[in-house]
Design a protein around this motif. Structure first.
Motif, PDB file in Angstrom:
ATOM      1  N   ILE A  21       0.834  -1.203   0.000  1.00  0.00           N
ATOM      2  CA  ILE A  21       0.000   0.000   0.000  1.00  0.00           C
ATOM      3  C   ILE A  21       0.872   1.258   0.000  1.00  0.00           C
ATOM      4  CG2 ILE A  21      -1.618   1.356   1.385  1.00  0.00           C
ATOM      5  CD1 ILE A  21      -2.838  -1.315   2.322  1.00  0.00           C
ATOM      6  N   ILE A  22       1.852   1.282   0.881  1.00  0.00           N
ATOM      7  CA  ILE A  22       2.730   2.452   0.997  1.00  0.00           C
ATOM      8  C   ILE A  22       3.515   2.648  -0.301  1.00  0.00           C
ATOM      9  CG2 ILE A  22       4.682   3.448   2.233  1.00  0.00           C
ATOM     10  CD1 ILE A  22       2.020   3.432   3.770  1.00  0.00           C
ATOM     11  N   LYS A  23       4.005   1.563  -0.871  1.00  0.00           N
ATOM     12  CA  LYS A  23       4.752   1.665  -2.138  1.00  0.00           C
ATOM     13  C   LYS A  23       3.865   2.229  -3.238  1.00  0.00           C
ATOM     14  CE  LYS A  23       7.439  -0.970  -5.508  1.00  0.00           C
ATOM     15  NZ  LYS A  23       6.736  -0.356  -6.659  1.00  0.00           N
ATOM     16  N   SER A  24       2.618   1.773  -3.304  1.00  0.00           N
ATOM     17  CA  SER A  24       1.700   2.271  -4.326  1.00  0.00           C
ATOM     18  C   SER A  24       1.432   3.763  -4.140  1.00  0.00           C
ATOM     19  CB  SER A  24       0.389   1.485  -4.263  1.00  0.00           C
ATOM     20  OG  SER A  24      -0.517   1.943  -5.232  1.00  0.00           O
ATOM     21  N   ALA A  25       1.264   4.197  -2.878  1.00  0.00           N
ATOM     22  CA  ALA A  25       1.057   5.621  -2.601  1.00  0.00           C
ATOM     23  C   ALA A  25       2.260   6.451  -3.035  1.00  0.00           C
ATOM     24  CB  ALA A  25       0.767   5.827  -1.112  1.00  0.00           C
ATOM     25  N   ARG A  26       3.438   5.959  -2.753  1.00  0.00           N
ATOM     26  CA  ARG A  26       4.645   6.701  -3.115  1.00  0.00           C
ATOM     27  C   ARG A  26       4.848   6.726  -4.624  1.00  0.00           C
ATOM     28  NH1 ARG A  26       9.173   4.683   1.082  1.00  0.00           N
ATOM     29  NH2 ARG A  26      10.414   6.233  -0.020  1.00  0.00           N
ATOM     30  N   ASP A  27       4.437   5.656  -5.301  1.00  0.00           N
ATOM     31  CA  ASP A  27       4.503   5.662  -6.766  1.00  0.00           C
ATOM     32  C   ASP A  27       3.612   6.742  -7.351  1.00  0.00           C
ATOM     33  OD1 ASP A  27       6.318   3.592  -6.803  1.00  0.00           O
ATOM     34  OD2 ASP A  27       4.827   2.026  -7.191  1.00  0.00           O
ATOM     35  N   SER A  28       2.420   6.915  -6.780  1.00  0.00           N
ATOM     36  CA  SER A  28       1.533   7.992  -7.233  1.00  0.00           C
ATOM     37  C   SER A  28       2.157   9.358  -6.979  1.00  0.00           C
ATOM     38  CB  SER A  28       0.177   7.900  -6.518  1.00  0.00           C
ATOM     39  OG  SER A  28      -0.527   6.742  -6.898  1.00  0.00           O
ATOM     40  N   MET A  29       2.811   9.517  -5.851  1.00  0.00           N
ATOM     41  CA  MET A  29       3.411  10.800  -5.495  1.00  0.00           C
ATOM     42  C   MET A  29       4.565  11.164  -6.419  1.00  0.00           C
ATOM     43  SD  MET A  29       3.295  10.229  -1.371  1.00  0.00           S
ATOM     44  CE  MET A  29       3.723  11.840  -0.808  1.00  0.00           C
ATOM     45  N   ARG A  30       5.246  10.154  -6.956  1.00  0.00           N
ATOM     46  CA  ARG A  30       6.357  10.429  -7.876  1.00  0.00           C
ATOM     47  C   ARG A  30       5.884  11.117  -9.158  1.00  0.00           C
ATOM     48  NH1 ARG A  30       8.203   5.523  -5.523  1.00  0.00           N
ATOM     49  NH2 ARG A  30      10.252   5.819  -4.553  1.00  0.00           N
ATOM     50  N   ILE A  42       8.008  11.859   1.706  1.00  0.00           N
ATOM     51  CA  ILE A  42       7.779  11.190   2.991  1.00  0.00           C
ATOM     52  C   ILE A  42       7.071  12.099   3.989  1.00  0.00           C
ATOM     53  CG2 ILE A  42       8.948  10.170   4.993  1.00  0.00           C
ATOM     54  CD1 ILE A  42      10.827   8.780   3.052  1.00  0.00           C
ATOM     55  N   PRO A  43       7.424  13.384   4.126  1.00  0.00           N
ATOM     56  CA  PRO A  43       6.628  14.239   5.011  1.00  0.00           C
ATOM     57  C   PRO A  43       5.170  14.356   4.544  1.00  0.00           C
ATOM     58  CG  PRO A  43       8.749  15.252   4.579  1.00  0.00           C
ATOM     59  CD  PRO A  43       8.655  14.069   3.669  1.00  0.00           C
ATOM     60  N   GLN A  44       4.946  14.433   3.236  1.00  0.00           N
ATOM     61  CA  GLN A  44       3.578  14.497   2.719  1.00  0.00           C
ATOM     62  C   GLN A  44       2.799  13.251   3.122  1.00  0.00           C
ATOM     63  OE1 GLN A  44       2.249  17.014   0.716  1.00  0.00           O
ATOM     64  NE2 GLN A  44       0.269  16.031   0.355  1.00  0.00           N
ATOM     65  N   LEU A  45       3.420  12.091   2.932  1.00  0.00           N
ATOM     66  CA  LEU A  45       2.777  10.841   3.320  1.00  0.00           C
ATOM     67  C   LEU A  45       2.617  10.766   4.835  1.00  0.00           C
ATOM     68  CD1 LEU A  45       1.676   8.149   2.318  1.00  0.00           C
ATOM     69  CD2 LEU A  45       4.006   7.236   2.367  1.00  0.00           C
ATOM     70  N   ALA A  46       3.575  11.328   5.568  1.00  0.00           N
ATOM     71  CA  ALA A  46       3.545  11.255   7.034  1.00  0.00           C
ATOM     72  C   ALA A  46       2.341  11.985   7.604  1.00  0.00           C
ATOM     73  CB  ALA A  46       4.842  11.812   7.622  1.00  0.00           C
ATOM     74  N   TRP A  47       2.056  13.196   7.104  1.00  0.00           N
ATOM     75  CA  TRP A  47       0.934  13.926   7.713  1.00  0.00           C
ATOM     76  C   TRP A  47      -0.405  13.316   7.329  1.00  0.00           C
ATOM     77  CZ3 TRP A  47      -2.876  16.417   5.009  1.00  0.00           C
ATOM     78  CH2 TRP A  47      -2.601  16.986   3.764  1.00  0.00           C
ATOM     79  N   LEU A  48      -0.492  12.706   6.150  1.00  0.00           N
ATOM     80  CA  LEU A  48      -1.719  11.999   5.798  1.00  0.00           C
ATOM     81  C   LEU A  48      -1.901  10.765   6.681  1.00  0.00           C
ATOM     82  CD1 LEU A  48      -1.528  12.277   1.910  1.00  0.00           C
ATOM     83  CD2 LEU A  48      -3.213  13.380   3.396  1.00  0.00           C
ATOM     84  N   LEU A  49      -0.823  10.009   6.889  1.00  0.00           N
ATOM     85  CA  LEU A  49      -0.882   8.858   7.791  1.00  0.00           C
ATOM     86  C   LEU A  49      -1.215   9.294   9.214  1.00  0.00           C
ATOM     87  CD1 LEU A  49       2.155   6.781   6.512  1.00  0.00           C
ATOM     88  CD2 LEU A  49      -0.196   5.959   6.631  1.00  0.00           C
ATOM     89  N   PHE A  50      -0.668  10.439   9.608  1.00  0.00           N
ATOM     90  CA  PHE A  50      -0.943  10.968  10.948  1.00  0.00           C
ATOM     91  C   PHE A  50      -2.441  11.189  11.134  1.00  0.00           C
ATOM     92  CE2 PHE A  50      -1.549  14.165  14.139  1.00  0.00           C
ATOM     93  CZ  PHE A  50      -0.548  13.966  15.070  1.00  0.00           C
ATOM     94  N   VAL A 144      -3.792   5.564   1.481  1.00  0.00           N
ATOM     95  CA  VAL A 144      -3.639   5.685   2.933  1.00  0.00           C
ATOM     96  C   VAL A 144      -4.892   5.157   3.630  1.00  0.00           C
ATOM     97  CG1 VAL A 144      -3.407   7.323   4.843  1.00  0.00           C
ATOM     98  CG2 VAL A 144      -1.994   7.587   2.798  1.00  0.00           C
ATOM     99  N   GLY A 145      -6.054   5.369   3.015  1.00  0.00           N
ATOM    100  CA  GLY A 145      -7.297   4.873   3.593  1.00  0.00           C
ATOM    101  C   GLY A 145      -7.388   3.363   3.655  1.00  0.00           C
ATOM    102  N   GLU A 146      -6.585   2.674   2.846  1.00  0.00           N
ATOM    103  CA  GLU A 146      -6.570   1.213   2.875  1.00  0.00           C
ATOM    104  C   GLU A 146      -5.826   0.661   4.087  1.00  0.00           C
ATOM    105  OE1 GLU A 146      -5.217  -0.572  -0.746  1.00  0.00           O
ATOM    106  OE2 GLU A 146      -6.232   0.933  -1.988  1.00  0.00           O
ATOM    107  N   VAL A 147      -5.026   1.514   4.730  1.00  0.00           N
ATOM    108  CA  VAL A 147      -4.291   1.077   5.917  1.00  0.00           C
ATOM    109  C   VAL A 147      -5.281   0.854   7.050  1.00  0.00           C
ATOM    110  CG1 VAL A 147      -2.550   1.705   7.623  1.00  0.00           C
ATOM    111  CG2 VAL A 147      -2.222   2.320   5.221  1.00  0.00           C
ATOM    112  N   ASN A 148      -5.279  -0.338   7.594  1.00  0.00           N
ATOM    113  CA  ASN A 148      -6.224  -0.694   8.659  1.00  0.00           C
ATOM    114  C   ASN A 148      -5.551  -0.503  10.011  1.00  0.00           C
ATOM    115  OD1 ASN A 148      -8.123  -1.740  10.357  1.00  0.00           O
ATOM    116  ND2 ASN A 148      -8.060  -3.818   9.543  1.00  0.00           N
ATOM    117  N   LEU A 149      -6.007   0.488  10.746  1.00  0.00           N
ATOM    118  CA  LEU A 149      -5.411   0.776  12.049  1.00  0.00           C
ATOM    119  C   LEU A 149      -6.365   0.437  13.182  1.00  0.00           C
ATOM    120  CD1 LEU A 149      -3.735   4.166  11.159  1.00  0.00           C
ATOM    121  CD2 LEU A 149      -2.609   1.973  11.407  1.00  0.00           C
TER     122      LEU A 149
END
Length: 436
Positions: A21-30, A42-50, A144-149
């Protein structure tokens, strides 16, 4: 008889699924023109994960705590604007995030100590959306929404993956990599200092929160009541000067189950040292302060005449001596030059040996912090229990056949085993010696 071809391995483990999931998100960000390299992605992904993790924590508390009051109101909760995969996208999503969501989070104000709204305001004070495409942003939000917390196991797995991202920040940061300390060194320092339940534990240069997370994991198995857990979370305290590691540190602690991290964004050296009173003192300091830096004249003026210097390591050492309670303990990383300096350094060392018991110096091998610095380093362990009578030195050496460590062949925790075995039964040998 023909054999069937082996099918590709299934993503059966939580870690493998999350990693994908994280790899796919980062591929989109590229693909987004607003992000340049991992120091942006990574900071962009970090605040969304936060925000995803924070909303999960709030949803759990809404069920388990009748008195719970949520920190983020509708329509700014993750579940309101992000959870629907077919929700707002394109320019409408960019406008909401840039003009509504982030200003709302920056403007939150708490009404009590350690209010999570103050935490959120601090995290997002200097956080910005750097993505230019609202369509790509929706792709990342959906991933990020696919991450089950929902469970502690999922959060633990996410935290493990997050730590791998922190290593990538270190690798991308170059000269800014001072906020990353190798985990084996952190774990060794925490285990040898041995924080106890009830201790106030401080890292005044906490970076991404590695020492605090390790202290949490060291103490968590000893917790028996909800009150002890709340006290433990509150007693883990940190200060960080730079916005990026502060954001990552907050995220790190949230992912490890601390919903309201007790972190402060700022320079720990900003308070005149003589104004640090009993209410600000702590029981344990675990830290790797920046060294080789140069603090401005206004910061230097916060220290006594004759002990003012631009070298950050000397200033943090004075801060630690002042902020420890009587009987307090410290484990700190320092440059090798600190042991041999004259002038101001010699006066600060004299203060250390007079006020504290510097019982152990662990000399680290070359290359432990490469490629970020080649400066040789030592670990100082001291207690605020009266003057030093003798100092033990222990030299950690690379495995046989190696002269130094490197980025691709880093130090491992197992290489501290001989030092740990020696720690409580000290005798002089080829690696250990003492000075009066």
């Amino acid at each position: 008889m023909t054999r069937s071809k082996k099918s590709a391995p299934l993503l059966t483990t939580p870690e493998a699924k999350l990693s994908a999931i994280i790899k796919s998100a980062r591929d989109s960000m590229r693909k987004d023109a607003g992000l340049n390299g991992d120091l942006d992605r990574i900071p962009q992904l970090a605040w969304l994960l936060f925000l995803r993790a924070f909303d999960g924590l709030e949803q759990n508390l809404e069920v388990t705590d009748a008195k719970f009051r949520r920190a983020i109101e509708a329509p700014y909760r993750w579940r309101d604007w992000a959870a629907d995969p077919n929700g707002s996208t394109g320019d409408a999503l960019l406008t909401f995030v840039n003009d509504d969501l982030l200003p709302y989070l920056r403007g939150l104000t708490g009404t009590r100590a350690h209010d999570p709204r103050d935490v959120l305001a601090a995290v997002f004070k200097e956080t910005h959306n750097r993505m230019l495409s609202g369509y790509l942003l929706r792709d990342v939000v959906n991933k990020v929404g696919e991450v089950n917390l929902a469970s502690s196991d999922d959060i633990h797995t996410m935290a493990h993956l997050y730590e791998s991202m922190l290593r990538e920040v270190r690798d991308a940061a170059g000269d800014s990599g001072e906020f990353y300390t190798p985990r084996p060194i952190i774990r060794f320092i925490v285990q040898q200092v041995g924080p106890k339940l009830g201790d106030i534990v401080l890292d005044p240069a906490c970076g991404t929160g590695g020492f605090l997370v390790e202290a949490l994991q060291h103490l968590a198995p000893k917790v028996e009541t909800a009150r002890q857990q709340r006290a433990l979370h509150n007693n883990l305290r940190g200060t960080e000067k730079k916005p990026l590691p502060f954001l990552l540190g907050m995220m790190n602690l949230v992912l490890h189950g601390i919903g309201q991290p007790n972190l402060t964004r700022g320079n720990a050296l900003v308070t005149p040292i003589t104004q640090i009173g009993k209410t600000q003192r702590v029981d344990v300091v675990l830290t790797n302060p920046p060294f080789g830096g140069a603090e401005e004249a206004g910061i230097q003026a916060n220290f006594p005449v004759g002990k003012q210097t631009a070298e950050t390591a000397w200033l943090f050492l004075q801060l630690v001596m002042r902020i420890l309670n009587d009987g307090g303990r410290c484990g700190i990383v320092v440059p090798n030059s600190l042991l041999f300096a004259g002038g101001v350094g010699a006066r600060i060392k004299e203060q250390l040996l007079t006020e504290c018991n510097l019982h152990t110096v662990v000399r680290l091998p070359d290359g432990v912090f490469e490629p970020y610095t080649a400066i040789p380093t030592n670990l100082l362990f001291f207690d605020k229990t009266g003057p030093t009578k003798e100092i033990w030195f222990y030299e950690v050496r690379p495995p046989d056949g190696r002269k130094k460590y490197s980025k691709t062949r880093p130090i491992r925790f197992e290489e501290f085993e001989s030092c740990q075995q020696w720690w409580n039964k000290r005798i002089e040998n080829e690696r250990a010696w003492r000075l009066s």
